[in-house]
Structure formats: structure tokens, C-alpha cells
Write an enzyme that holds these catalytic residues in place. Sequence first.
Site, PDB file in Angstrom:
ATOM      1  N   ASP A  82       0.880  -1.225  -0.003  1.00  0.00           N
ATOM      2  CA  ASP A  82      -0.094  -0.064   0.062  1.00  0.00           C
ATOM      3  C   ASP A  82       1.007   1.151  -0.026  1.00  0.00           C
ATOM      4  O   ASP A  82       2.164   1.343   0.763  1.00  0.00           O
ATOM      5  CB  ASP A  82      -0.934  -0.115   1.135  1.00  0.00           C
ATOM      6  CG  ASP A  82      -1.830   1.071   1.329  1.00  0.00           C
ATOM      7  OD1 ASP A  82      -2.402   1.337   0.123  1.00  0.00           O
ATOM      8  OD2 ASP A  82      -2.401   1.477   2.143  1.00  0.00           O
ATOM      9  N   GLU A 134      -2.944   6.036  -8.264  1.00  0.00           N
ATOM     10  CA  GLU A 134      -3.827   7.198  -7.682  1.00  0.00           C
ATOM     11  C   GLU A 134      -3.749   8.478  -8.425  1.00  0.00           C
ATOM     12  O   GLU A 134      -2.649   8.992  -8.835  1.00  0.00           O
ATOM     13  CB  GLU A 134      -3.377   7.244  -5.992  1.00  0.00           C
ATOM     14  CG  GLU A 134      -4.362   8.554  -5.483  1.00  0.00           C
ATOM     15  CD  GLU A 134      -4.211   8.456  -3.904  1.00  0.00           C
ATOM     16  OE1 GLU A 134      -4.175   7.223  -3.322  1.00  0.00           O
ATOM     17  OE2 GLU A 134      -4.353   9.481  -3.263  1.00  0.00           O
ATOM     18  N   GLY A 182      -7.456   8.642   7.974  1.00  0.00           N
ATOM     19  CA  GLY A 182      -7.498   9.172   9.377  1.00  0.00           C
ATOM     20  C   GLY A 182      -9.017   9.180  10.031  1.00  0.00           C
ATOM     21  O   GLY A 182      -9.907   9.319   9.348  1.00  0.00           O
ATOM     22  N   GLY A 211     -10.849   4.586   4.243  1.00  0.00           N
ATOM     23  CA  GLY A 211     -12.208   4.259   4.281  1.00  0.00           C
ATOM     24  C   GLY A 211     -12.829   4.412   5.779  1.00  0.00           C
ATOM     25  O   GLY A 211     -14.311   4.483   5.914  1.00  0.00           O
ATOM     26  N   THR A 212     -11.942   4.826   6.729  1.00  0.00           N
ATOM     27  CA  THR A 212     -12.712   4.855   8.042  1.00  0.00           C
ATOM     28  C   THR A 212     -13.342   6.435   8.217  1.00  0.00           C
ATOM     29  O   THR A 212     -13.290   7.278   7.551  1.00  0.00           O
ATOM     30  CB  THR A 212     -11.202   5.072   9.211  1.00  0.00           C
ATOM     31  OG1 THR A 212     -10.597   3.982   9.298  1.00  0.00           O
ATOM     32  CG2 THR A 212     -11.593   5.774  10.500  1.00  0.00           C
ATOM     33  N   ASN A 231      -9.779   0.649   1.214  1.00  0.00           N
ATOM     34  CA  ASN A 231      -8.223   0.660   1.920  1.00  0.00           C
ATOM     35  C   ASN A 231      -9.046   1.270   3.369  1.00  0.00           C
ATOM     36  O   ASN A 231      -9.613   2.153   3.607  1.00  0.00           O
ATOM     37  CB  ASN A 231      -7.510   1.729   1.519  1.00  0.00           C
ATOM     38  CG  ASN A 231      -6.834   1.076   0.497  1.00  0.00           C
ATOM     39  OD1 ASN A 231      -7.224   0.274  -0.145  1.00  0.00           O
ATOM     40  ND2 ASN A 231      -5.476   1.305   0.434  1.00  0.00           N
TER      41      ASN A 231
HETATM   42  P1  13P Z   1      -7.943   4.950   6.931  1.00  0.00           P
HETATM   43  O1  13P Z   1      -6.932   4.939   7.891  1.00  0.00           O
HETATM   44  O2  13P Z   1      -8.565   6.394   7.031  1.00  0.00           O
HETATM   45  O3  13P Z   1      -8.848   3.826   7.259  1.00  0.00           O
HETATM   46  O4  13P Z   1      -7.466   4.773   5.622  1.00  0.00           O
HETATM   47  C1  13P Z   1      -6.652   3.587   5.374  1.00  0.00           C
HETATM   48  C2  13P Z   1      -5.993   3.869   3.753  1.00  0.00           C
HETATM   49  O5  13P Z   1      -6.550   4.566   2.953  1.00  0.00           O
HETATM   50  C3  13P Z   1      -4.849   3.369   3.706  1.00  0.00           C
HETATM   51  O6  13P Z   1      -4.341   3.140   2.293  1.00  0.00           O
END
Ligand code: 13P
Length: 390
Positions: A82, A134, A182, A211-212, A231
Site C-alpha cells: 500500500d 492514484e 485518518g 475508508g474510516t 482501504n
Molecule cells: P483510513 O486509515 O482512513 O481507514 O485509511 C486507510 C487507507 O487509505 C490506507 O491506504
Amino acid sequence: MPLVHMGDMLRHAHRHRYAVGAFDLVELSFLEAIVAGAEACAAPVILSLAESHFEHYDFELAMAATVAAARRARVPVAIHLDHGASLESAVRGIALGCNGVMVDASHEPFEENVRRTRAVVEMAHACGVPVEGELGYVAGVEGEDAEKHPGEVVYTAPEEAAEFVRQTGVDFLAVSIGTVHGRLRGEPRLDLERLAAIDEALGLPLVIHGGTGLGDAQFRAIIERGVTKINYYTALADAAAASIRARAAEDPRAGYTGLMRDVRRAIRDEVERCIRLWGSAGRAAAVLAEARPWREIEHVILWNTDAGEERAAAAMAEGREKLARIPGVRHVRTGTAVDADARYRYCWLIGFSSVAARDHYRDHPVHVAYADGTFRPMAGDRVRVDYALD
Ligand code: 13P
């Protein structure tokens, strides 16, 4: 053999409109919890290792555990680098067992992003490994408060995305539609129309970083519009930290293992929640039936020489050093027969990430120079067979 081609896995998700979780791991509890969560849901999963986290763990050691976990998993797994920062990072990731790599040059101007991404695509495709690029910029830092790293979110433009894919040849594209890496206060505002237009223009698996913090309905909406890899990290890290804090409050004298007791469970619960929400639960069998197993190659050479032990040892040392650097080589091992009467005294065991990597190696100038200049002249008596490993 649950390690599968990531491209096949994501194309299945794209066709059936669900998303596979790409969960970043930072230590063994995460790895165990992610695989256990995927198995409990019978879901395909991507084990993701972010270069930005390498200051927190030893990538090489983590990869050894990740490959072992993938091999024994009961669900289809892919292993992904990643946010790879460079061509060298991608080469290293593949050498250590990643079968998908991301190159993140999204902070660069379009032309430079294309140039760096295309270089990784050329190398990785020669090794049979798919690439995520990206375009647009997703601000923030995984695991931290998003507002501490405001950055400038740059949205992905659909026409530019099509041009980017055409010029680079990436297999999957990470897009920027309003998410940030984040921890967030409240839900982000997503540009779903833009996402739909990108999906329409590209027709390939799209990736969402950060995604968080997205709400359930937001996840459903992005998956409907072509997102097939999500992600996810911060929420897992926060679940782990909350579990440690709760244990510390409950038992102030707890030692390390005492504090860590419930961490795997906490991460796994969040992984399972995501997998069910994103629609990948129950898909393992279908993916296993369709996706090609990821089969590494062992290139075996048994040989003799009249040049003597010392020159043979020097030639093997030179080969171990030079050949291991060729992209797609997983390992270069040499050996000497245990029994004096063995038909062949020496061996090479060279691992490749795929048949494509083996083919690429054969013609690679470093290999050609070593084979023609050093090895073949001294090893007239030799046999070679390449094995696809089960
Ligand atoms: P988050 O930590 O916001 O879930 O994002 C993870 C991410 O995009 C890792 O590439």
C-alpha cells in the site's frame, strides 16, 4: 492454495458490485484478526502493508508472517503493498511476496505521476503483478486525526482519469472523491456524481482510500458506483487502542500480554462488520472458483564443475548477490550436496513470483551477463527444471 491473483479477485467484485476490504496491518494481532475475520465471513480479503507504516515494523519480517498466513487461510487472499513510494519499493514488495502493488505519486503533477506510475507498471507487469495507481489527492494520515493534516484534497477528474489509465496501464485506480485518511469528526461529504462518472469512463476496479469514518449508506453508495477495494486502517487501530485502554483501566497491573488480551477480538469485530457491510461476506467460494491461484515458480538447477570448490563457491556467492536484485526474484539459494556420491554436487534454487517473472528473468541483462560470463562456462554438466509450486 488461497493466495490468488488480485486482478481476478477484484474483477469478480467489480462484476458483482461488492467491495473487498484491504486492511492495513501493523503487527501480528492485526494479521491474525484480519484473516480470522475474513474466514468467519467466508470472504476474500486483501492483506495490505503500507510503506508509510514501515517505521513501526520490519517489513521483511512482517511479509514472512503475512505470506505464511495467506498460504494457510481458508479464504482467497491477496497481499498488497500500500502507498509504495518508488519503483524500488515495488521491486522489494514483490520480492518479499506481494502480488499486488500500489504506486502513490498522487502528490505529483499529472505528467510526473504518469511517468512514475508507468515505470512501476512496466516492471510489475513483467512479473505478472497488477498495479494500483492514484489520481487526485486523498489528504490526511492513517491512524491520526484528519484535521491535524488538513492538506488540500484534489478531486479526481473523470476525463483525466481515463487518460491516466490509458497512459500508465494501471489495473486499478484509487480516486479522490472526498475521503481523507485518518480519524474524522462527522461523515465526509462525498462527490458521488463524480465517482459515477469515473466508473462510467473507466470500467475498471476503483479503490477508495481513507475508508474510516464513512457511514453505512456512504459505503453502499460508493460500492454501487464501482468501488471494489476499500482501504481501511484507522478504525482498526482505534479499536485496538480502545481495547488496550479498557484493559489498563480494568487491571492497572496488567503486563504486555494482559494489555493485549482482547486486541485481536476488537480488530476482528470491526473487520467482520466491514466485510458484511461491503458485501464480500459469503463470496470466498465463488472467488476461489474463478480466480487463478497465485503460483510461485521454483527454478531448480543441479550442476557439477571441474573448476574446484573454491571457484564454485565464489560463483554462487556472486550469483546470490546479483540475481536476487532482478525484479520478480523471490529468493536465490545455493547448496552443496550432503552426500559425496550425489550425482550432482551443487544446486541453485531460485524462486520467482510467477511464470511471467521467470520469463522476464531469463532475458534480463543481469542474468544473461552472469549466466554467459560466469556460470555456464564452468557448469557444462547441469540439468534445469522449473516447477510451479503447489
Ligand atoms: P483510513 O486509515 O482512513 O481507514 O485509511 C486507510 C487507507 O487509505 C490506507 O491506504
